[in-house]
Enzyme design. Structure first.
Site, PDB file in Angstrom:
ATOM      1  CG  HIS A  64      56.080  28.905  45.483  1.00 16.46           C
ATOM      2  ND1 HIS A  64      55.462  28.887  44.085  1.00 16.46           N
ATOM      3  CD2 HIS A  64      57.027  27.777  45.484  1.00 16.46           C
ATOM      4  CE1 HIS A  64      56.164  28.062  43.158  1.00 16.46           C
ATOM      5  NE2 HIS A  64      57.026  27.566  43.981  1.00 16.46           N
ATOM      6  CG  HIS A  89      58.010  22.307  44.242  1.00 14.98           C
ATOM      7  ND1 HIS A  89      56.911  22.963  44.668  1.00 14.98           N
ATOM      8  CD2 HIS A  89      58.880  23.277  43.723  1.00 14.98           C
ATOM      9  CE1 HIS A  89      56.872  23.992  44.528  1.00 14.98           C
ATOM     10  NE2 HIS A  89      58.147  24.272  43.945  1.00 14.98           N
ATOM     11  CD  GLU A  93      66.602  24.194  44.446  1.00  9.86           C
ATOM     12  OE1 GLU A  93      65.367  23.909  44.176  1.00  9.86           O
ATOM     13  OE2 GLU A  93      67.183  24.964  43.960  1.00  9.86           O
ATOM     14  CG  ASP A  94      64.342  26.502  48.671  1.00  6.77           C
ATOM     15  OD1 ASP A  94      65.416  26.549  47.902  1.00  6.77           O
ATOM     16  OD2 ASP A  94      63.309  26.947  48.324  1.00  6.77           O
ATOM     17  CG  ASP A 155      58.134  25.432  40.598  1.00 13.72           C
ATOM     18  OD1 ASP A 155      57.726  26.373  41.423  1.00 13.72           O
ATOM     19  OD2 ASP A 155      59.281  25.200  40.467  1.00 13.72           O
ATOM     20  CG  ASP A 275      39.944  32.470  13.626  1.00 19.70           C
ATOM     21  OD1 ASP A 275      40.623  33.589  13.543  1.00 19.70           O
ATOM     22  OD2 ASP A 275      40.416  31.508  13.127  1.00 19.70           O
TER      23      ASP A 275
HETATM   24 MN    MN Z   1      58.914  26.157  43.220  1.00 18.59          MN
END
Ligand code: MN
Length: 747
Positions: A64, A89, A93-94, A155, A275
């Site tokens: 990812h 990124h 956080e993870d 993201d 169109d």
């Molecule tokens: Mn992400």
């Protein structure tokens, strides 16, 4: 590990290495050895931070961030710092790595971007009711570093591309939010490709049937259309070559989402969207010559095909405020088909494809910086006004995003860009808050106009001010820019604060005069007595003389018995309120039969709850729907494709409820359909006969208008469910002279 697991691990590793190589390839030419080292280190850290973690789809998580980095590099065109930040990124956080770790390893620039990304990530990944407020925060980070937003968009794009393994209700929420915030934002930043893809992917999840239907039809008609366009453009190619113009010519398709929007907005069928296909001519030119070269191409195009004068769009002389530059014209091709032709230089094309911000960051082009700064300033302006609540803020922001723009000139000839529909007052506030606040009148092109006069592109506007003039409440009825609105509101609020202060003193004096103590409890009793919201409202009304001596005396009389009377009063009042609540509750209940409530069930538990069907979109059994918990009318059920739905789903995610039809009863539901056709004798009779006799459907309302032999009917019918409705539509389509029958969408 057994053999199977070993094979899987080896395959994972090959996938990761392949995608990482693709990332490195995308950086060729814009990274030196130091940059490459930074990206490699970011990759290593991401590998370590996400090791043994998999996404819902089963693939290694680290793919990812790698894909996000590829989007950042290839599709947005950002450089090594952003690529490294994209790889990292989700790290803070993870995983256990901290921001300090990032700063130590990658320096302050990267860590600041990661900090911004981590701060705004919680906002969208959870079920938050304060999303609007967080959106404001997110935009504040734009002011710090626009790369945060660009990486966040990448993201989101990758998450949308890989959303199929998510549960359906999450897909719907994420897709709505994407339509509500991310697509407009990417539009605003000039990232047209990303915007288009986000919209198409959103539609795929919010209205899967519609999406599939258009995609199939588009595919079916594509071969023929492209053949036509090739024929159309071959004449142009020859002439362009003859003039020694170096160019690329592309035949292209409109996006599924924009075809859908056109069908809905104009109430037409897929076939009637004329169109769907366009031709784009991109020329090689120098910045000094590109403008005249584009017009030269325009003149060659119009030598061969007749242009429609209303459909000329010149965004070369006056680029859009998101930086878009291009010359568009629609011409009549062979066999009487309109074809849109877009003409631009390769520089303009790069901006159009990758976005202004990226172009600016990458090229460090001075003029681009100026315009971007201008936009950022405007965003900051909106943000600084703390008075506006967050939801209003988003509405205004979106309004300013979506609306077309007009160009207005000052008496000195300076140009200002304003949203379409702006008035002289909007213009005045755009120039300066003080000028706006003291606007007395305005001259447009030398003529006096009213303050609510709608400006047109090219108008020269002179504002007449007076020191004595102050913002008026009714100004809010016609200004449209968020700047003007918030400044007027602020000023009115300041003014009412003065009245409140005055009212407080007056009330104190009057209470003293009749020997009542002017303390908090008296004030609170008065608030209750007069049925007001709060003490400030009381002071305001006293200050304005709306509550005067007479009223105050009445209050004193009713309250002379002291506490006992006061309590009694309150008790009676609340009792009354409860009764009347009940009465309105009963009255407002939609006349549904007792069994109806069993048709829709809500939430994962499939609970049976009371609900009402939204009047804006008239859902019927079988429609994809959701429940929305209103603040005073219980649950309202909307269709997923109701134009209110996107906003509701996205803004108040915590108040939306999954809704499922479990059993279609024989209840009747209101639907609106629109019939169009050629006005022949007896057509109306035939239509009504089919509906009421042949199909025994109840007609609630019928409204038919004819104009120049064209017939348009608006029918409100009672049907039992979606299938029933489809049968009705099919039958009506068979009537001679009827050209289209459609169910009305949204409101
Ligand atoms: Mn992400």
């Amino acid at each position: 590990m057994n053999k199977e697991a070993l094979d899987k691990a080896a395959q994972d590793e090959r996938d990761i290495v392949n995608r990482y190589r693709a990332l490195l390839r995308s950086m060729e030419g814009k990274a030196d050895n130091k940059d490459k080292k930074m990206v490699r280190e970011a990759f290593n850290l991401a590998m370590d931070a996400h090791k043994n973690v998999r996404r819902k789809s089963g693939e290694p998580y680290v793919l990812h961030p790698i894909e996000v980095a590829i989007i950042v590099s290839k599709e947005i065109g950002l450089g090594p710092t952003s690529i490294a930040a994209a790889l990292l990124h989700d790290v803070v956080e993870d995983s256990d790595y901290t921001l300090d770790d990032i700063e130590r390893m990658f320096g302050e620039k990267v860590s600041r971007i990661i900090d911004g990304l981590t701060k705004i990530s919680g906002v969208f990944d959870q079920n938050v009711s304060v999303q609007a407020e967080n959106f404001r925060k997110m935009l504040l980070t734009i002011a710090d570093d626009i790369r945060v937003i660009l990486i966040k968009l990448a993201d989101r794009l990758h998450n949308m591309r890989t959303m199929s393994s998510m549960p359906a209700h999450k897909q719907l929420k994420i897709a709505s939010e994407t339509l509500f915030i991310f697509a407009p934002l990417s539009h605003r930043l000039g990232l047209y490709n990303i915007k288009t893809e986000l919209e198409d992917l959103s539609l795929k999840y919010t209205e899967p049937e519609v999406y599939r239907d258009i995609a199939l039809k588009l595919k079916a008609s594509k071969a023929g259309e492209i053949k036509y366009l090739k024929r159309f453009s071959s004449r142009l190619r020859d002439s362009l070559k003859k003039e020694n113009i170096s160019f690329t010519l592309k035949e292209r398709t409109k996006s599924i989402f924009s075809i859908r929007r056109k069908m809905v907005n104009q109430g037409i069928s897929f076939e009637e969207v004329y169109d769907k296909f366009a031709v784009r001519i991109i020329i090689d030119s120098t910045p000094a010559n590109e403008k005249s070269d584009c017009w030269k191409v325009y003149s060659i195009v119009t030598d061969h095909y007749r242009p429609s004068p209303e459909r000329l769009r010149d965004w070369i002389s006056a680029p859009k405020s998101n930086g878009y530059e291009s010359l568009h014209t629609t011409v009549m091709g062979p066999e009487g088909h309109w074809v849109e032709v877009q003409i631009r230089s390769s520089r303009m094309d790069e901006i159009a494809e990758k976005g202004y911000a990226a172009h600016w960051l990458y090229k460090e082009d001075k003029s681009a910086t100026d315009n971007l700064d201008l936009w950022l300033n405007r965003v900051r302006d909106m943000l600084e006004n703390s008075d506006q609540n967050a939801i209003d803020f988003i509405d205004n922001f979106k309004l300013n995003l979506f609306s077309a723009e007009i160009f207005i000139f000052t008496p000195q000839g300076d140009m200002r860009i304003l949203p379409k529909g702006s008035t002289p007052l909007d213009f005045a506030f755009e120039i300066h808050t003080e000028i706006g606040a003291h606007t007395l009148g305005a001259k447009v092109n030398g003529k006096l106009v009213t303050l609510s006069h709608k400006l047109n592109s090219g108008d020269q506007v002179e504002i007449i001010t007076s020191e004595k003039q102050h913002p008026k409440e009714d100004w809010l009825n016609f200004v449209i820019t968020s700047k003007a609105k918030s400044r007027i509101k602020q000023s009115l609020k300041d003014e009412s604060n003065v009245i409140i202060g005055k009212g407080r003193q007056v009330l104190e004096r009057k209470l003293n005069f009749i020997k009542m103590r002017a303390n908090d409890s008296t004030v609170q009793r008065m608030v209750n007595y007069f049925n007001l919201k709060n003490p400030n409202e009381l002071f305001y009304k006293v200050g304005m003389g709306i509550i005067d001596n007479k009223h105050i005396k009445e209050f004193a009389k009713d309250n002379s018995g002291g506490l006992y009377n006061y309590l009694k009063n309150r008790f009676v009042k609340t009792q009354y309120a409860k009764e009347s609540d009940k009465a309105t509750a009963k009255k407002s209940k939609v006349p549904l039969k007792a069994g109806d409530a069993r048709i829709l069930v809500f939430g994962n538990e499939e609970e049976k709850l009371d609900y009402k069907l939204a009047k804006c979109c008239h859902p019927i059994p079988g429609d994809p729907v959701f429940g929305f918990l209103t603040s005073n009318e219980g649950i309202k059920v909307h269709r997923n494709n109701c134009s209110n739905a996107v906003a509701l789903q996205s803004r108040y995610a915590n108040r939306t409820l999954k809704a499922t039809w479990v059993k279609a009863d024989h209840a009747d539901f209101l639907v609106n359909i629109i019939i169009k056709g050629i006005d022949t004798v007896g057509l109306v009779n035939k239509v009504t006969q089919i509906i009421s006799n042949d199909l025994s459907v109840n007609i609630r309302a019928i409204n038919i208008s004819g104009d120049d032999g064209i017939f348009e009917g608006n029918l409100t019918l009672l049907v039992t469910d979606k299938l029933h409705l489809l049968r009705v539509i099919e039958q009506l389509k068979k009537v001679e002279g009827v050209t289209s029958v459609q169910r009305k969408t949204g409101n």
